[in-house]
Design a protein around this motif. Structure first.
Motif, mmCIF file in Angstrom:
data_model
loop_
_atom_site.group_PDB
_atom_site.id
_atom_site.type_symbol
_atom_site.label_atom_id
_atom_site.label_comp_id
_atom_site.label_asym_id
_atom_site.label_seq_id
_atom_site.Cartn_x
_atom_site.Cartn_y
_atom_site.Cartn_z
ATOM 1 N N VAL A 152 0.858 -1.183 0.000
ATOM 2 C CA VAL A 152 0.000 0.000 0.000
ATOM 3 C C VAL A 152 0.896 1.235 0.000
ATOM 4 N N VAL A 153 0.671 2.097 -0.980
ATOM 5 C CA VAL A 153 1.453 3.311 -1.160
ATOM 6 C C VAL A 153 0.501 4.495 -1.011
ATOM 7 N N ASN A 154 0.891 5.493 -0.252
ATOM 8 C CA ASN A 154 0.067 6.690 -0.078
ATOM 9 C C ASN A 154 0.965 7.906 -0.243
ATOM 10 N N SER A 155 0.944 8.475 -1.443
ATOM 11 C CA SER A 155 1.776 9.639 -1.730
ATOM 12 C C SER A 155 1.003 10.590 -2.621
ATOM 13 N N PRO A 156 0.814 11.795 -2.135
ATOM 14 C CA PRO A 156 1.151 12.375 -0.848
ATOM 15 C C PRO A 156 0.455 11.639 0.310
ATOM 16 N N SER A 157 1.130 11.653 1.425
ATOM 17 C CA SER A 157 0.738 10.819 2.560
ATOM 18 C C SER A 157 -0.230 11.495 3.518
ATOM 19 N N ASN A 158 -1.163 10.703 3.989
ATOM 20 C CA ASN A 158 -1.962 11.038 5.167
ATOM 21 C C ASN A 158 -1.481 10.062 6.230
ATOM 22 N N PRO A 159 -0.820 10.490 7.270
ATOM 23 C CA PRO A 159 -0.924 11.783 7.926
ATOM 24 C C PRO A 159 0.252 12.730 7.727
ATOM 25 N N SER A 160 1.356 12.293 7.123
ATOM 26 C CA SER A 160 2.570 13.118 7.160
ATOM 27 C C SER A 160 2.601 14.233 6.115
ATOM 28 N N GLY A 161 1.895 14.073 5.024
ATOM 29 C CA GLY A 161 1.971 15.031 3.926
ATOM 30 C C GLY A 161 3.164 14.794 3.017
ATOM 31 N N ALA A 162 4.007 13.831 3.359
ATOM 32 C CA ALA A 162 5.204 13.555 2.564
ATOM 33 C C ALA A 162 4.843 13.062 1.170
ATOM 34 N N VAL A 163 5.678 13.444 0.213
ATOM 35 C CA VAL A 163 5.540 13.002 -1.167
ATOM 36 C C VAL A 163 6.723 12.085 -1.460
ATOM 37 N N LEU A 164 6.447 10.861 -1.889
ATOM 38 C CA LEU A 164 7.537 9.935 -2.189
ATOM 39 C C LEU A 164 8.286 10.402 -3.430
ATOM 40 N N SER A 165 9.598 10.324 -3.350
ATOM 41 C CA SER A 165 10.461 10.721 -4.458
ATOM 42 C C SER A 165 10.404 9.684 -5.572
ATOM 43 N N ARG A 166 10.899 10.074 -6.730
ATOM 44 C CA ARG A 166 10.984 9.137 -7.856
ATOM 45 C C ARG A 166 11.833 7.918 -7.456
ATOM 46 N N ALA B 50 0.263 -3.327 -6.277
ATOM 47 C CA ALA B 50 0.379 -2.106 -5.481
ATOM 48 C C ALA B 50 -0.978 -1.437 -5.433
ATOM 49 N N LEU B 51 -1.334 -0.959 -4.264
ATOM 50 C CA LEU B 51 -2.499 -0.102 -4.116
ATOM 51 C C LEU B 51 -1.926 1.282 -3.858
ATOM 52 N N SER B 52 -2.133 2.190 -4.800
ATOM 53 C CA SER B 52 -1.550 3.524 -4.712
ATOM 54 C C SER B 52 -2.650 4.538 -4.449
ATOM 55 N N ASP B 53 -2.737 4.978 -3.200
ATOM 56 C CA ASP B 53 -3.741 5.959 -2.787
ATOM 57 C C ASP B 53 -3.193 7.345 -3.095
ATOM 58 N N GLU B 54 -3.796 7.984 -4.105
ATOM 59 C CA GLU B 54 -3.305 9.278 -4.571
ATOM 60 C C GLU B 54 -4.339 10.389 -4.371
ATOM 61 N N ILE B 55 -5.183 10.226 -3.354
ATOM 62 C CA ILE B 55 -6.273 11.166 -3.100
ATOM 63 C C ILE B 55 -5.778 12.600 -2.845
ATOM 64 N N TYR B 56 -4.543 12.755 -2.383
ATOM 65 C CA TYR B 56 -4.004 14.089 -2.090
ATOM 66 C C TYR B 56 -3.113 14.631 -3.206
ATOM 67 N N GLU B 57 -3.146 14.054 -4.389
ATOM 68 C CA GLU B 57 -2.224 14.440 -5.463
ATOM 69 C C GLU B 57 -2.307 15.916 -5.856
ATOM 70 N N LYS B 58 -3.459 16.533 -5.702
ATOM 71 C CA LYS B 58 -3.618 17.941 -6.079
ATOM 72 C C LYS B 58 -3.159 18.889 -4.968
ATOM 73 N N LEU B 59 -2.835 18.350 -3.804
ATOM 74 C CA LEU B 59 -2.424 19.172 -2.670
ATOM 75 C C LEU B 59 -0.930 19.002 -2.409
ATOM 76 N N VAL B 60 -0.134 19.279 -3.425
ATOM 77 C CA VAL B 60 1.313 19.145 -3.359
ATOM 78 C C VAL B 60 1.918 20.516 -3.617
ATOM 79 N N TYR B 61 2.829 20.914 -2.745
ATOM 80 C CA TYR B 61 3.439 22.233 -2.854
ATOM 81 C C TYR B 61 4.954 22.094 -2.825
ATOM 82 N N GLY B 62 5.604 22.500 -3.902
ATOM 83 C CA GLY B 62 7.057 22.481 -3.956
ATOM 84 C C GLY B 62 7.664 21.125 -4.243
ATOM 85 N N LYS B 63 6.856 20.132 -4.527
ATOM 86 C CA LYS B 63 7.343 18.782 -4.852
ATOM 87 C C LYS B 63 6.577 18.300 -6.077
#
Length: 174
Positions: free
Chosen positions: A77-91, A108-121
């Motif tokens: 399970v992958v969550n990027s951007p992450s809930n709860p940390s907000g971290a964005v996994l690098s390439r 892989a289950l890739s939860d990308e629900i926060y993809e539009k809330l990324v700043y500077g990454k």
């Protein structure tokens, strides 16, 4: 070819995917810190959660995750951007996950629900790397990016056979 399944929010898509893919006793690697609902969805589907911590200073992945893979591992399970940390996994972190999934024949289950809330990454969808589209269930929805939480509208994009199985779960649970 991939297909899309509309769901009652992203959580429904996550649950449907777990039920469609997992068999009793299958292990699912969850990257920590993680959203509270991943583990219960794994357990309800008969799976066994296996937690792997991200680096606490960078929130990125290291090759120690390979030690979590066993003959029973079926999914990560992958969550990027992450809930709860907000971290964005690098390439590099995502490439490590993609290589692991390909080498060990994992979904892989890739939860990308926060993809539009990324700043500077840069947000990179796991399904875009290598042959990951054929082994990734990408989860998304409209609640976070468009302030529509009460609407409960989510979706999953996955290979056609997985969507067919998810649809069967959805038909009898929603």
């Amino acid at each position: 070819p991939e297909q899309v399944l509309a769901t009652c929010g992203a959580k429904d898509a996550i649950y449907d995917a777990m039920e469609a893919i997992l068999n009793p006793g299958d292990e699912v690697i969850i990257l920590d810190p993680s959203w509270v609902s991943y583990e219960p969805c794994v357990v309800i589907a008969g799976g066994k959660p296996v937690h792997h911590p991200l680096d606490p200073s960078t929130f990125q992945l290291d090759d120690g995750i390979l030690e979590r893979v066993s003959p029973r591992t079926r999914m990560v399970v992958v969550n990027s951007p992450s809930n709860p940390s907000g971290a964005v996994l690098s390439r590099d972190s995502l490439r490590l996950l993609a290589d692991m999934c390909q080498d060990y024949d994992l979904f892989a289950l890739s939860d990308e629900i926060y993809e539009k809330l990324v700043y500077g990454k840069e947000h990179i969808s796991l399904a875009t790397l290598g042959d990951m589209a054929g082994r990734t269930v990408t989860i998304n929805g409209f609640s976070k990016a468009y302030a529509m939480t009460g609407w409960r509208l989510g979706y999953a994009v996955a290979p056609a056979e997985i969507i067919r199985q998810m649809s069967k779960v959805q038909q009898h649970s929603v």
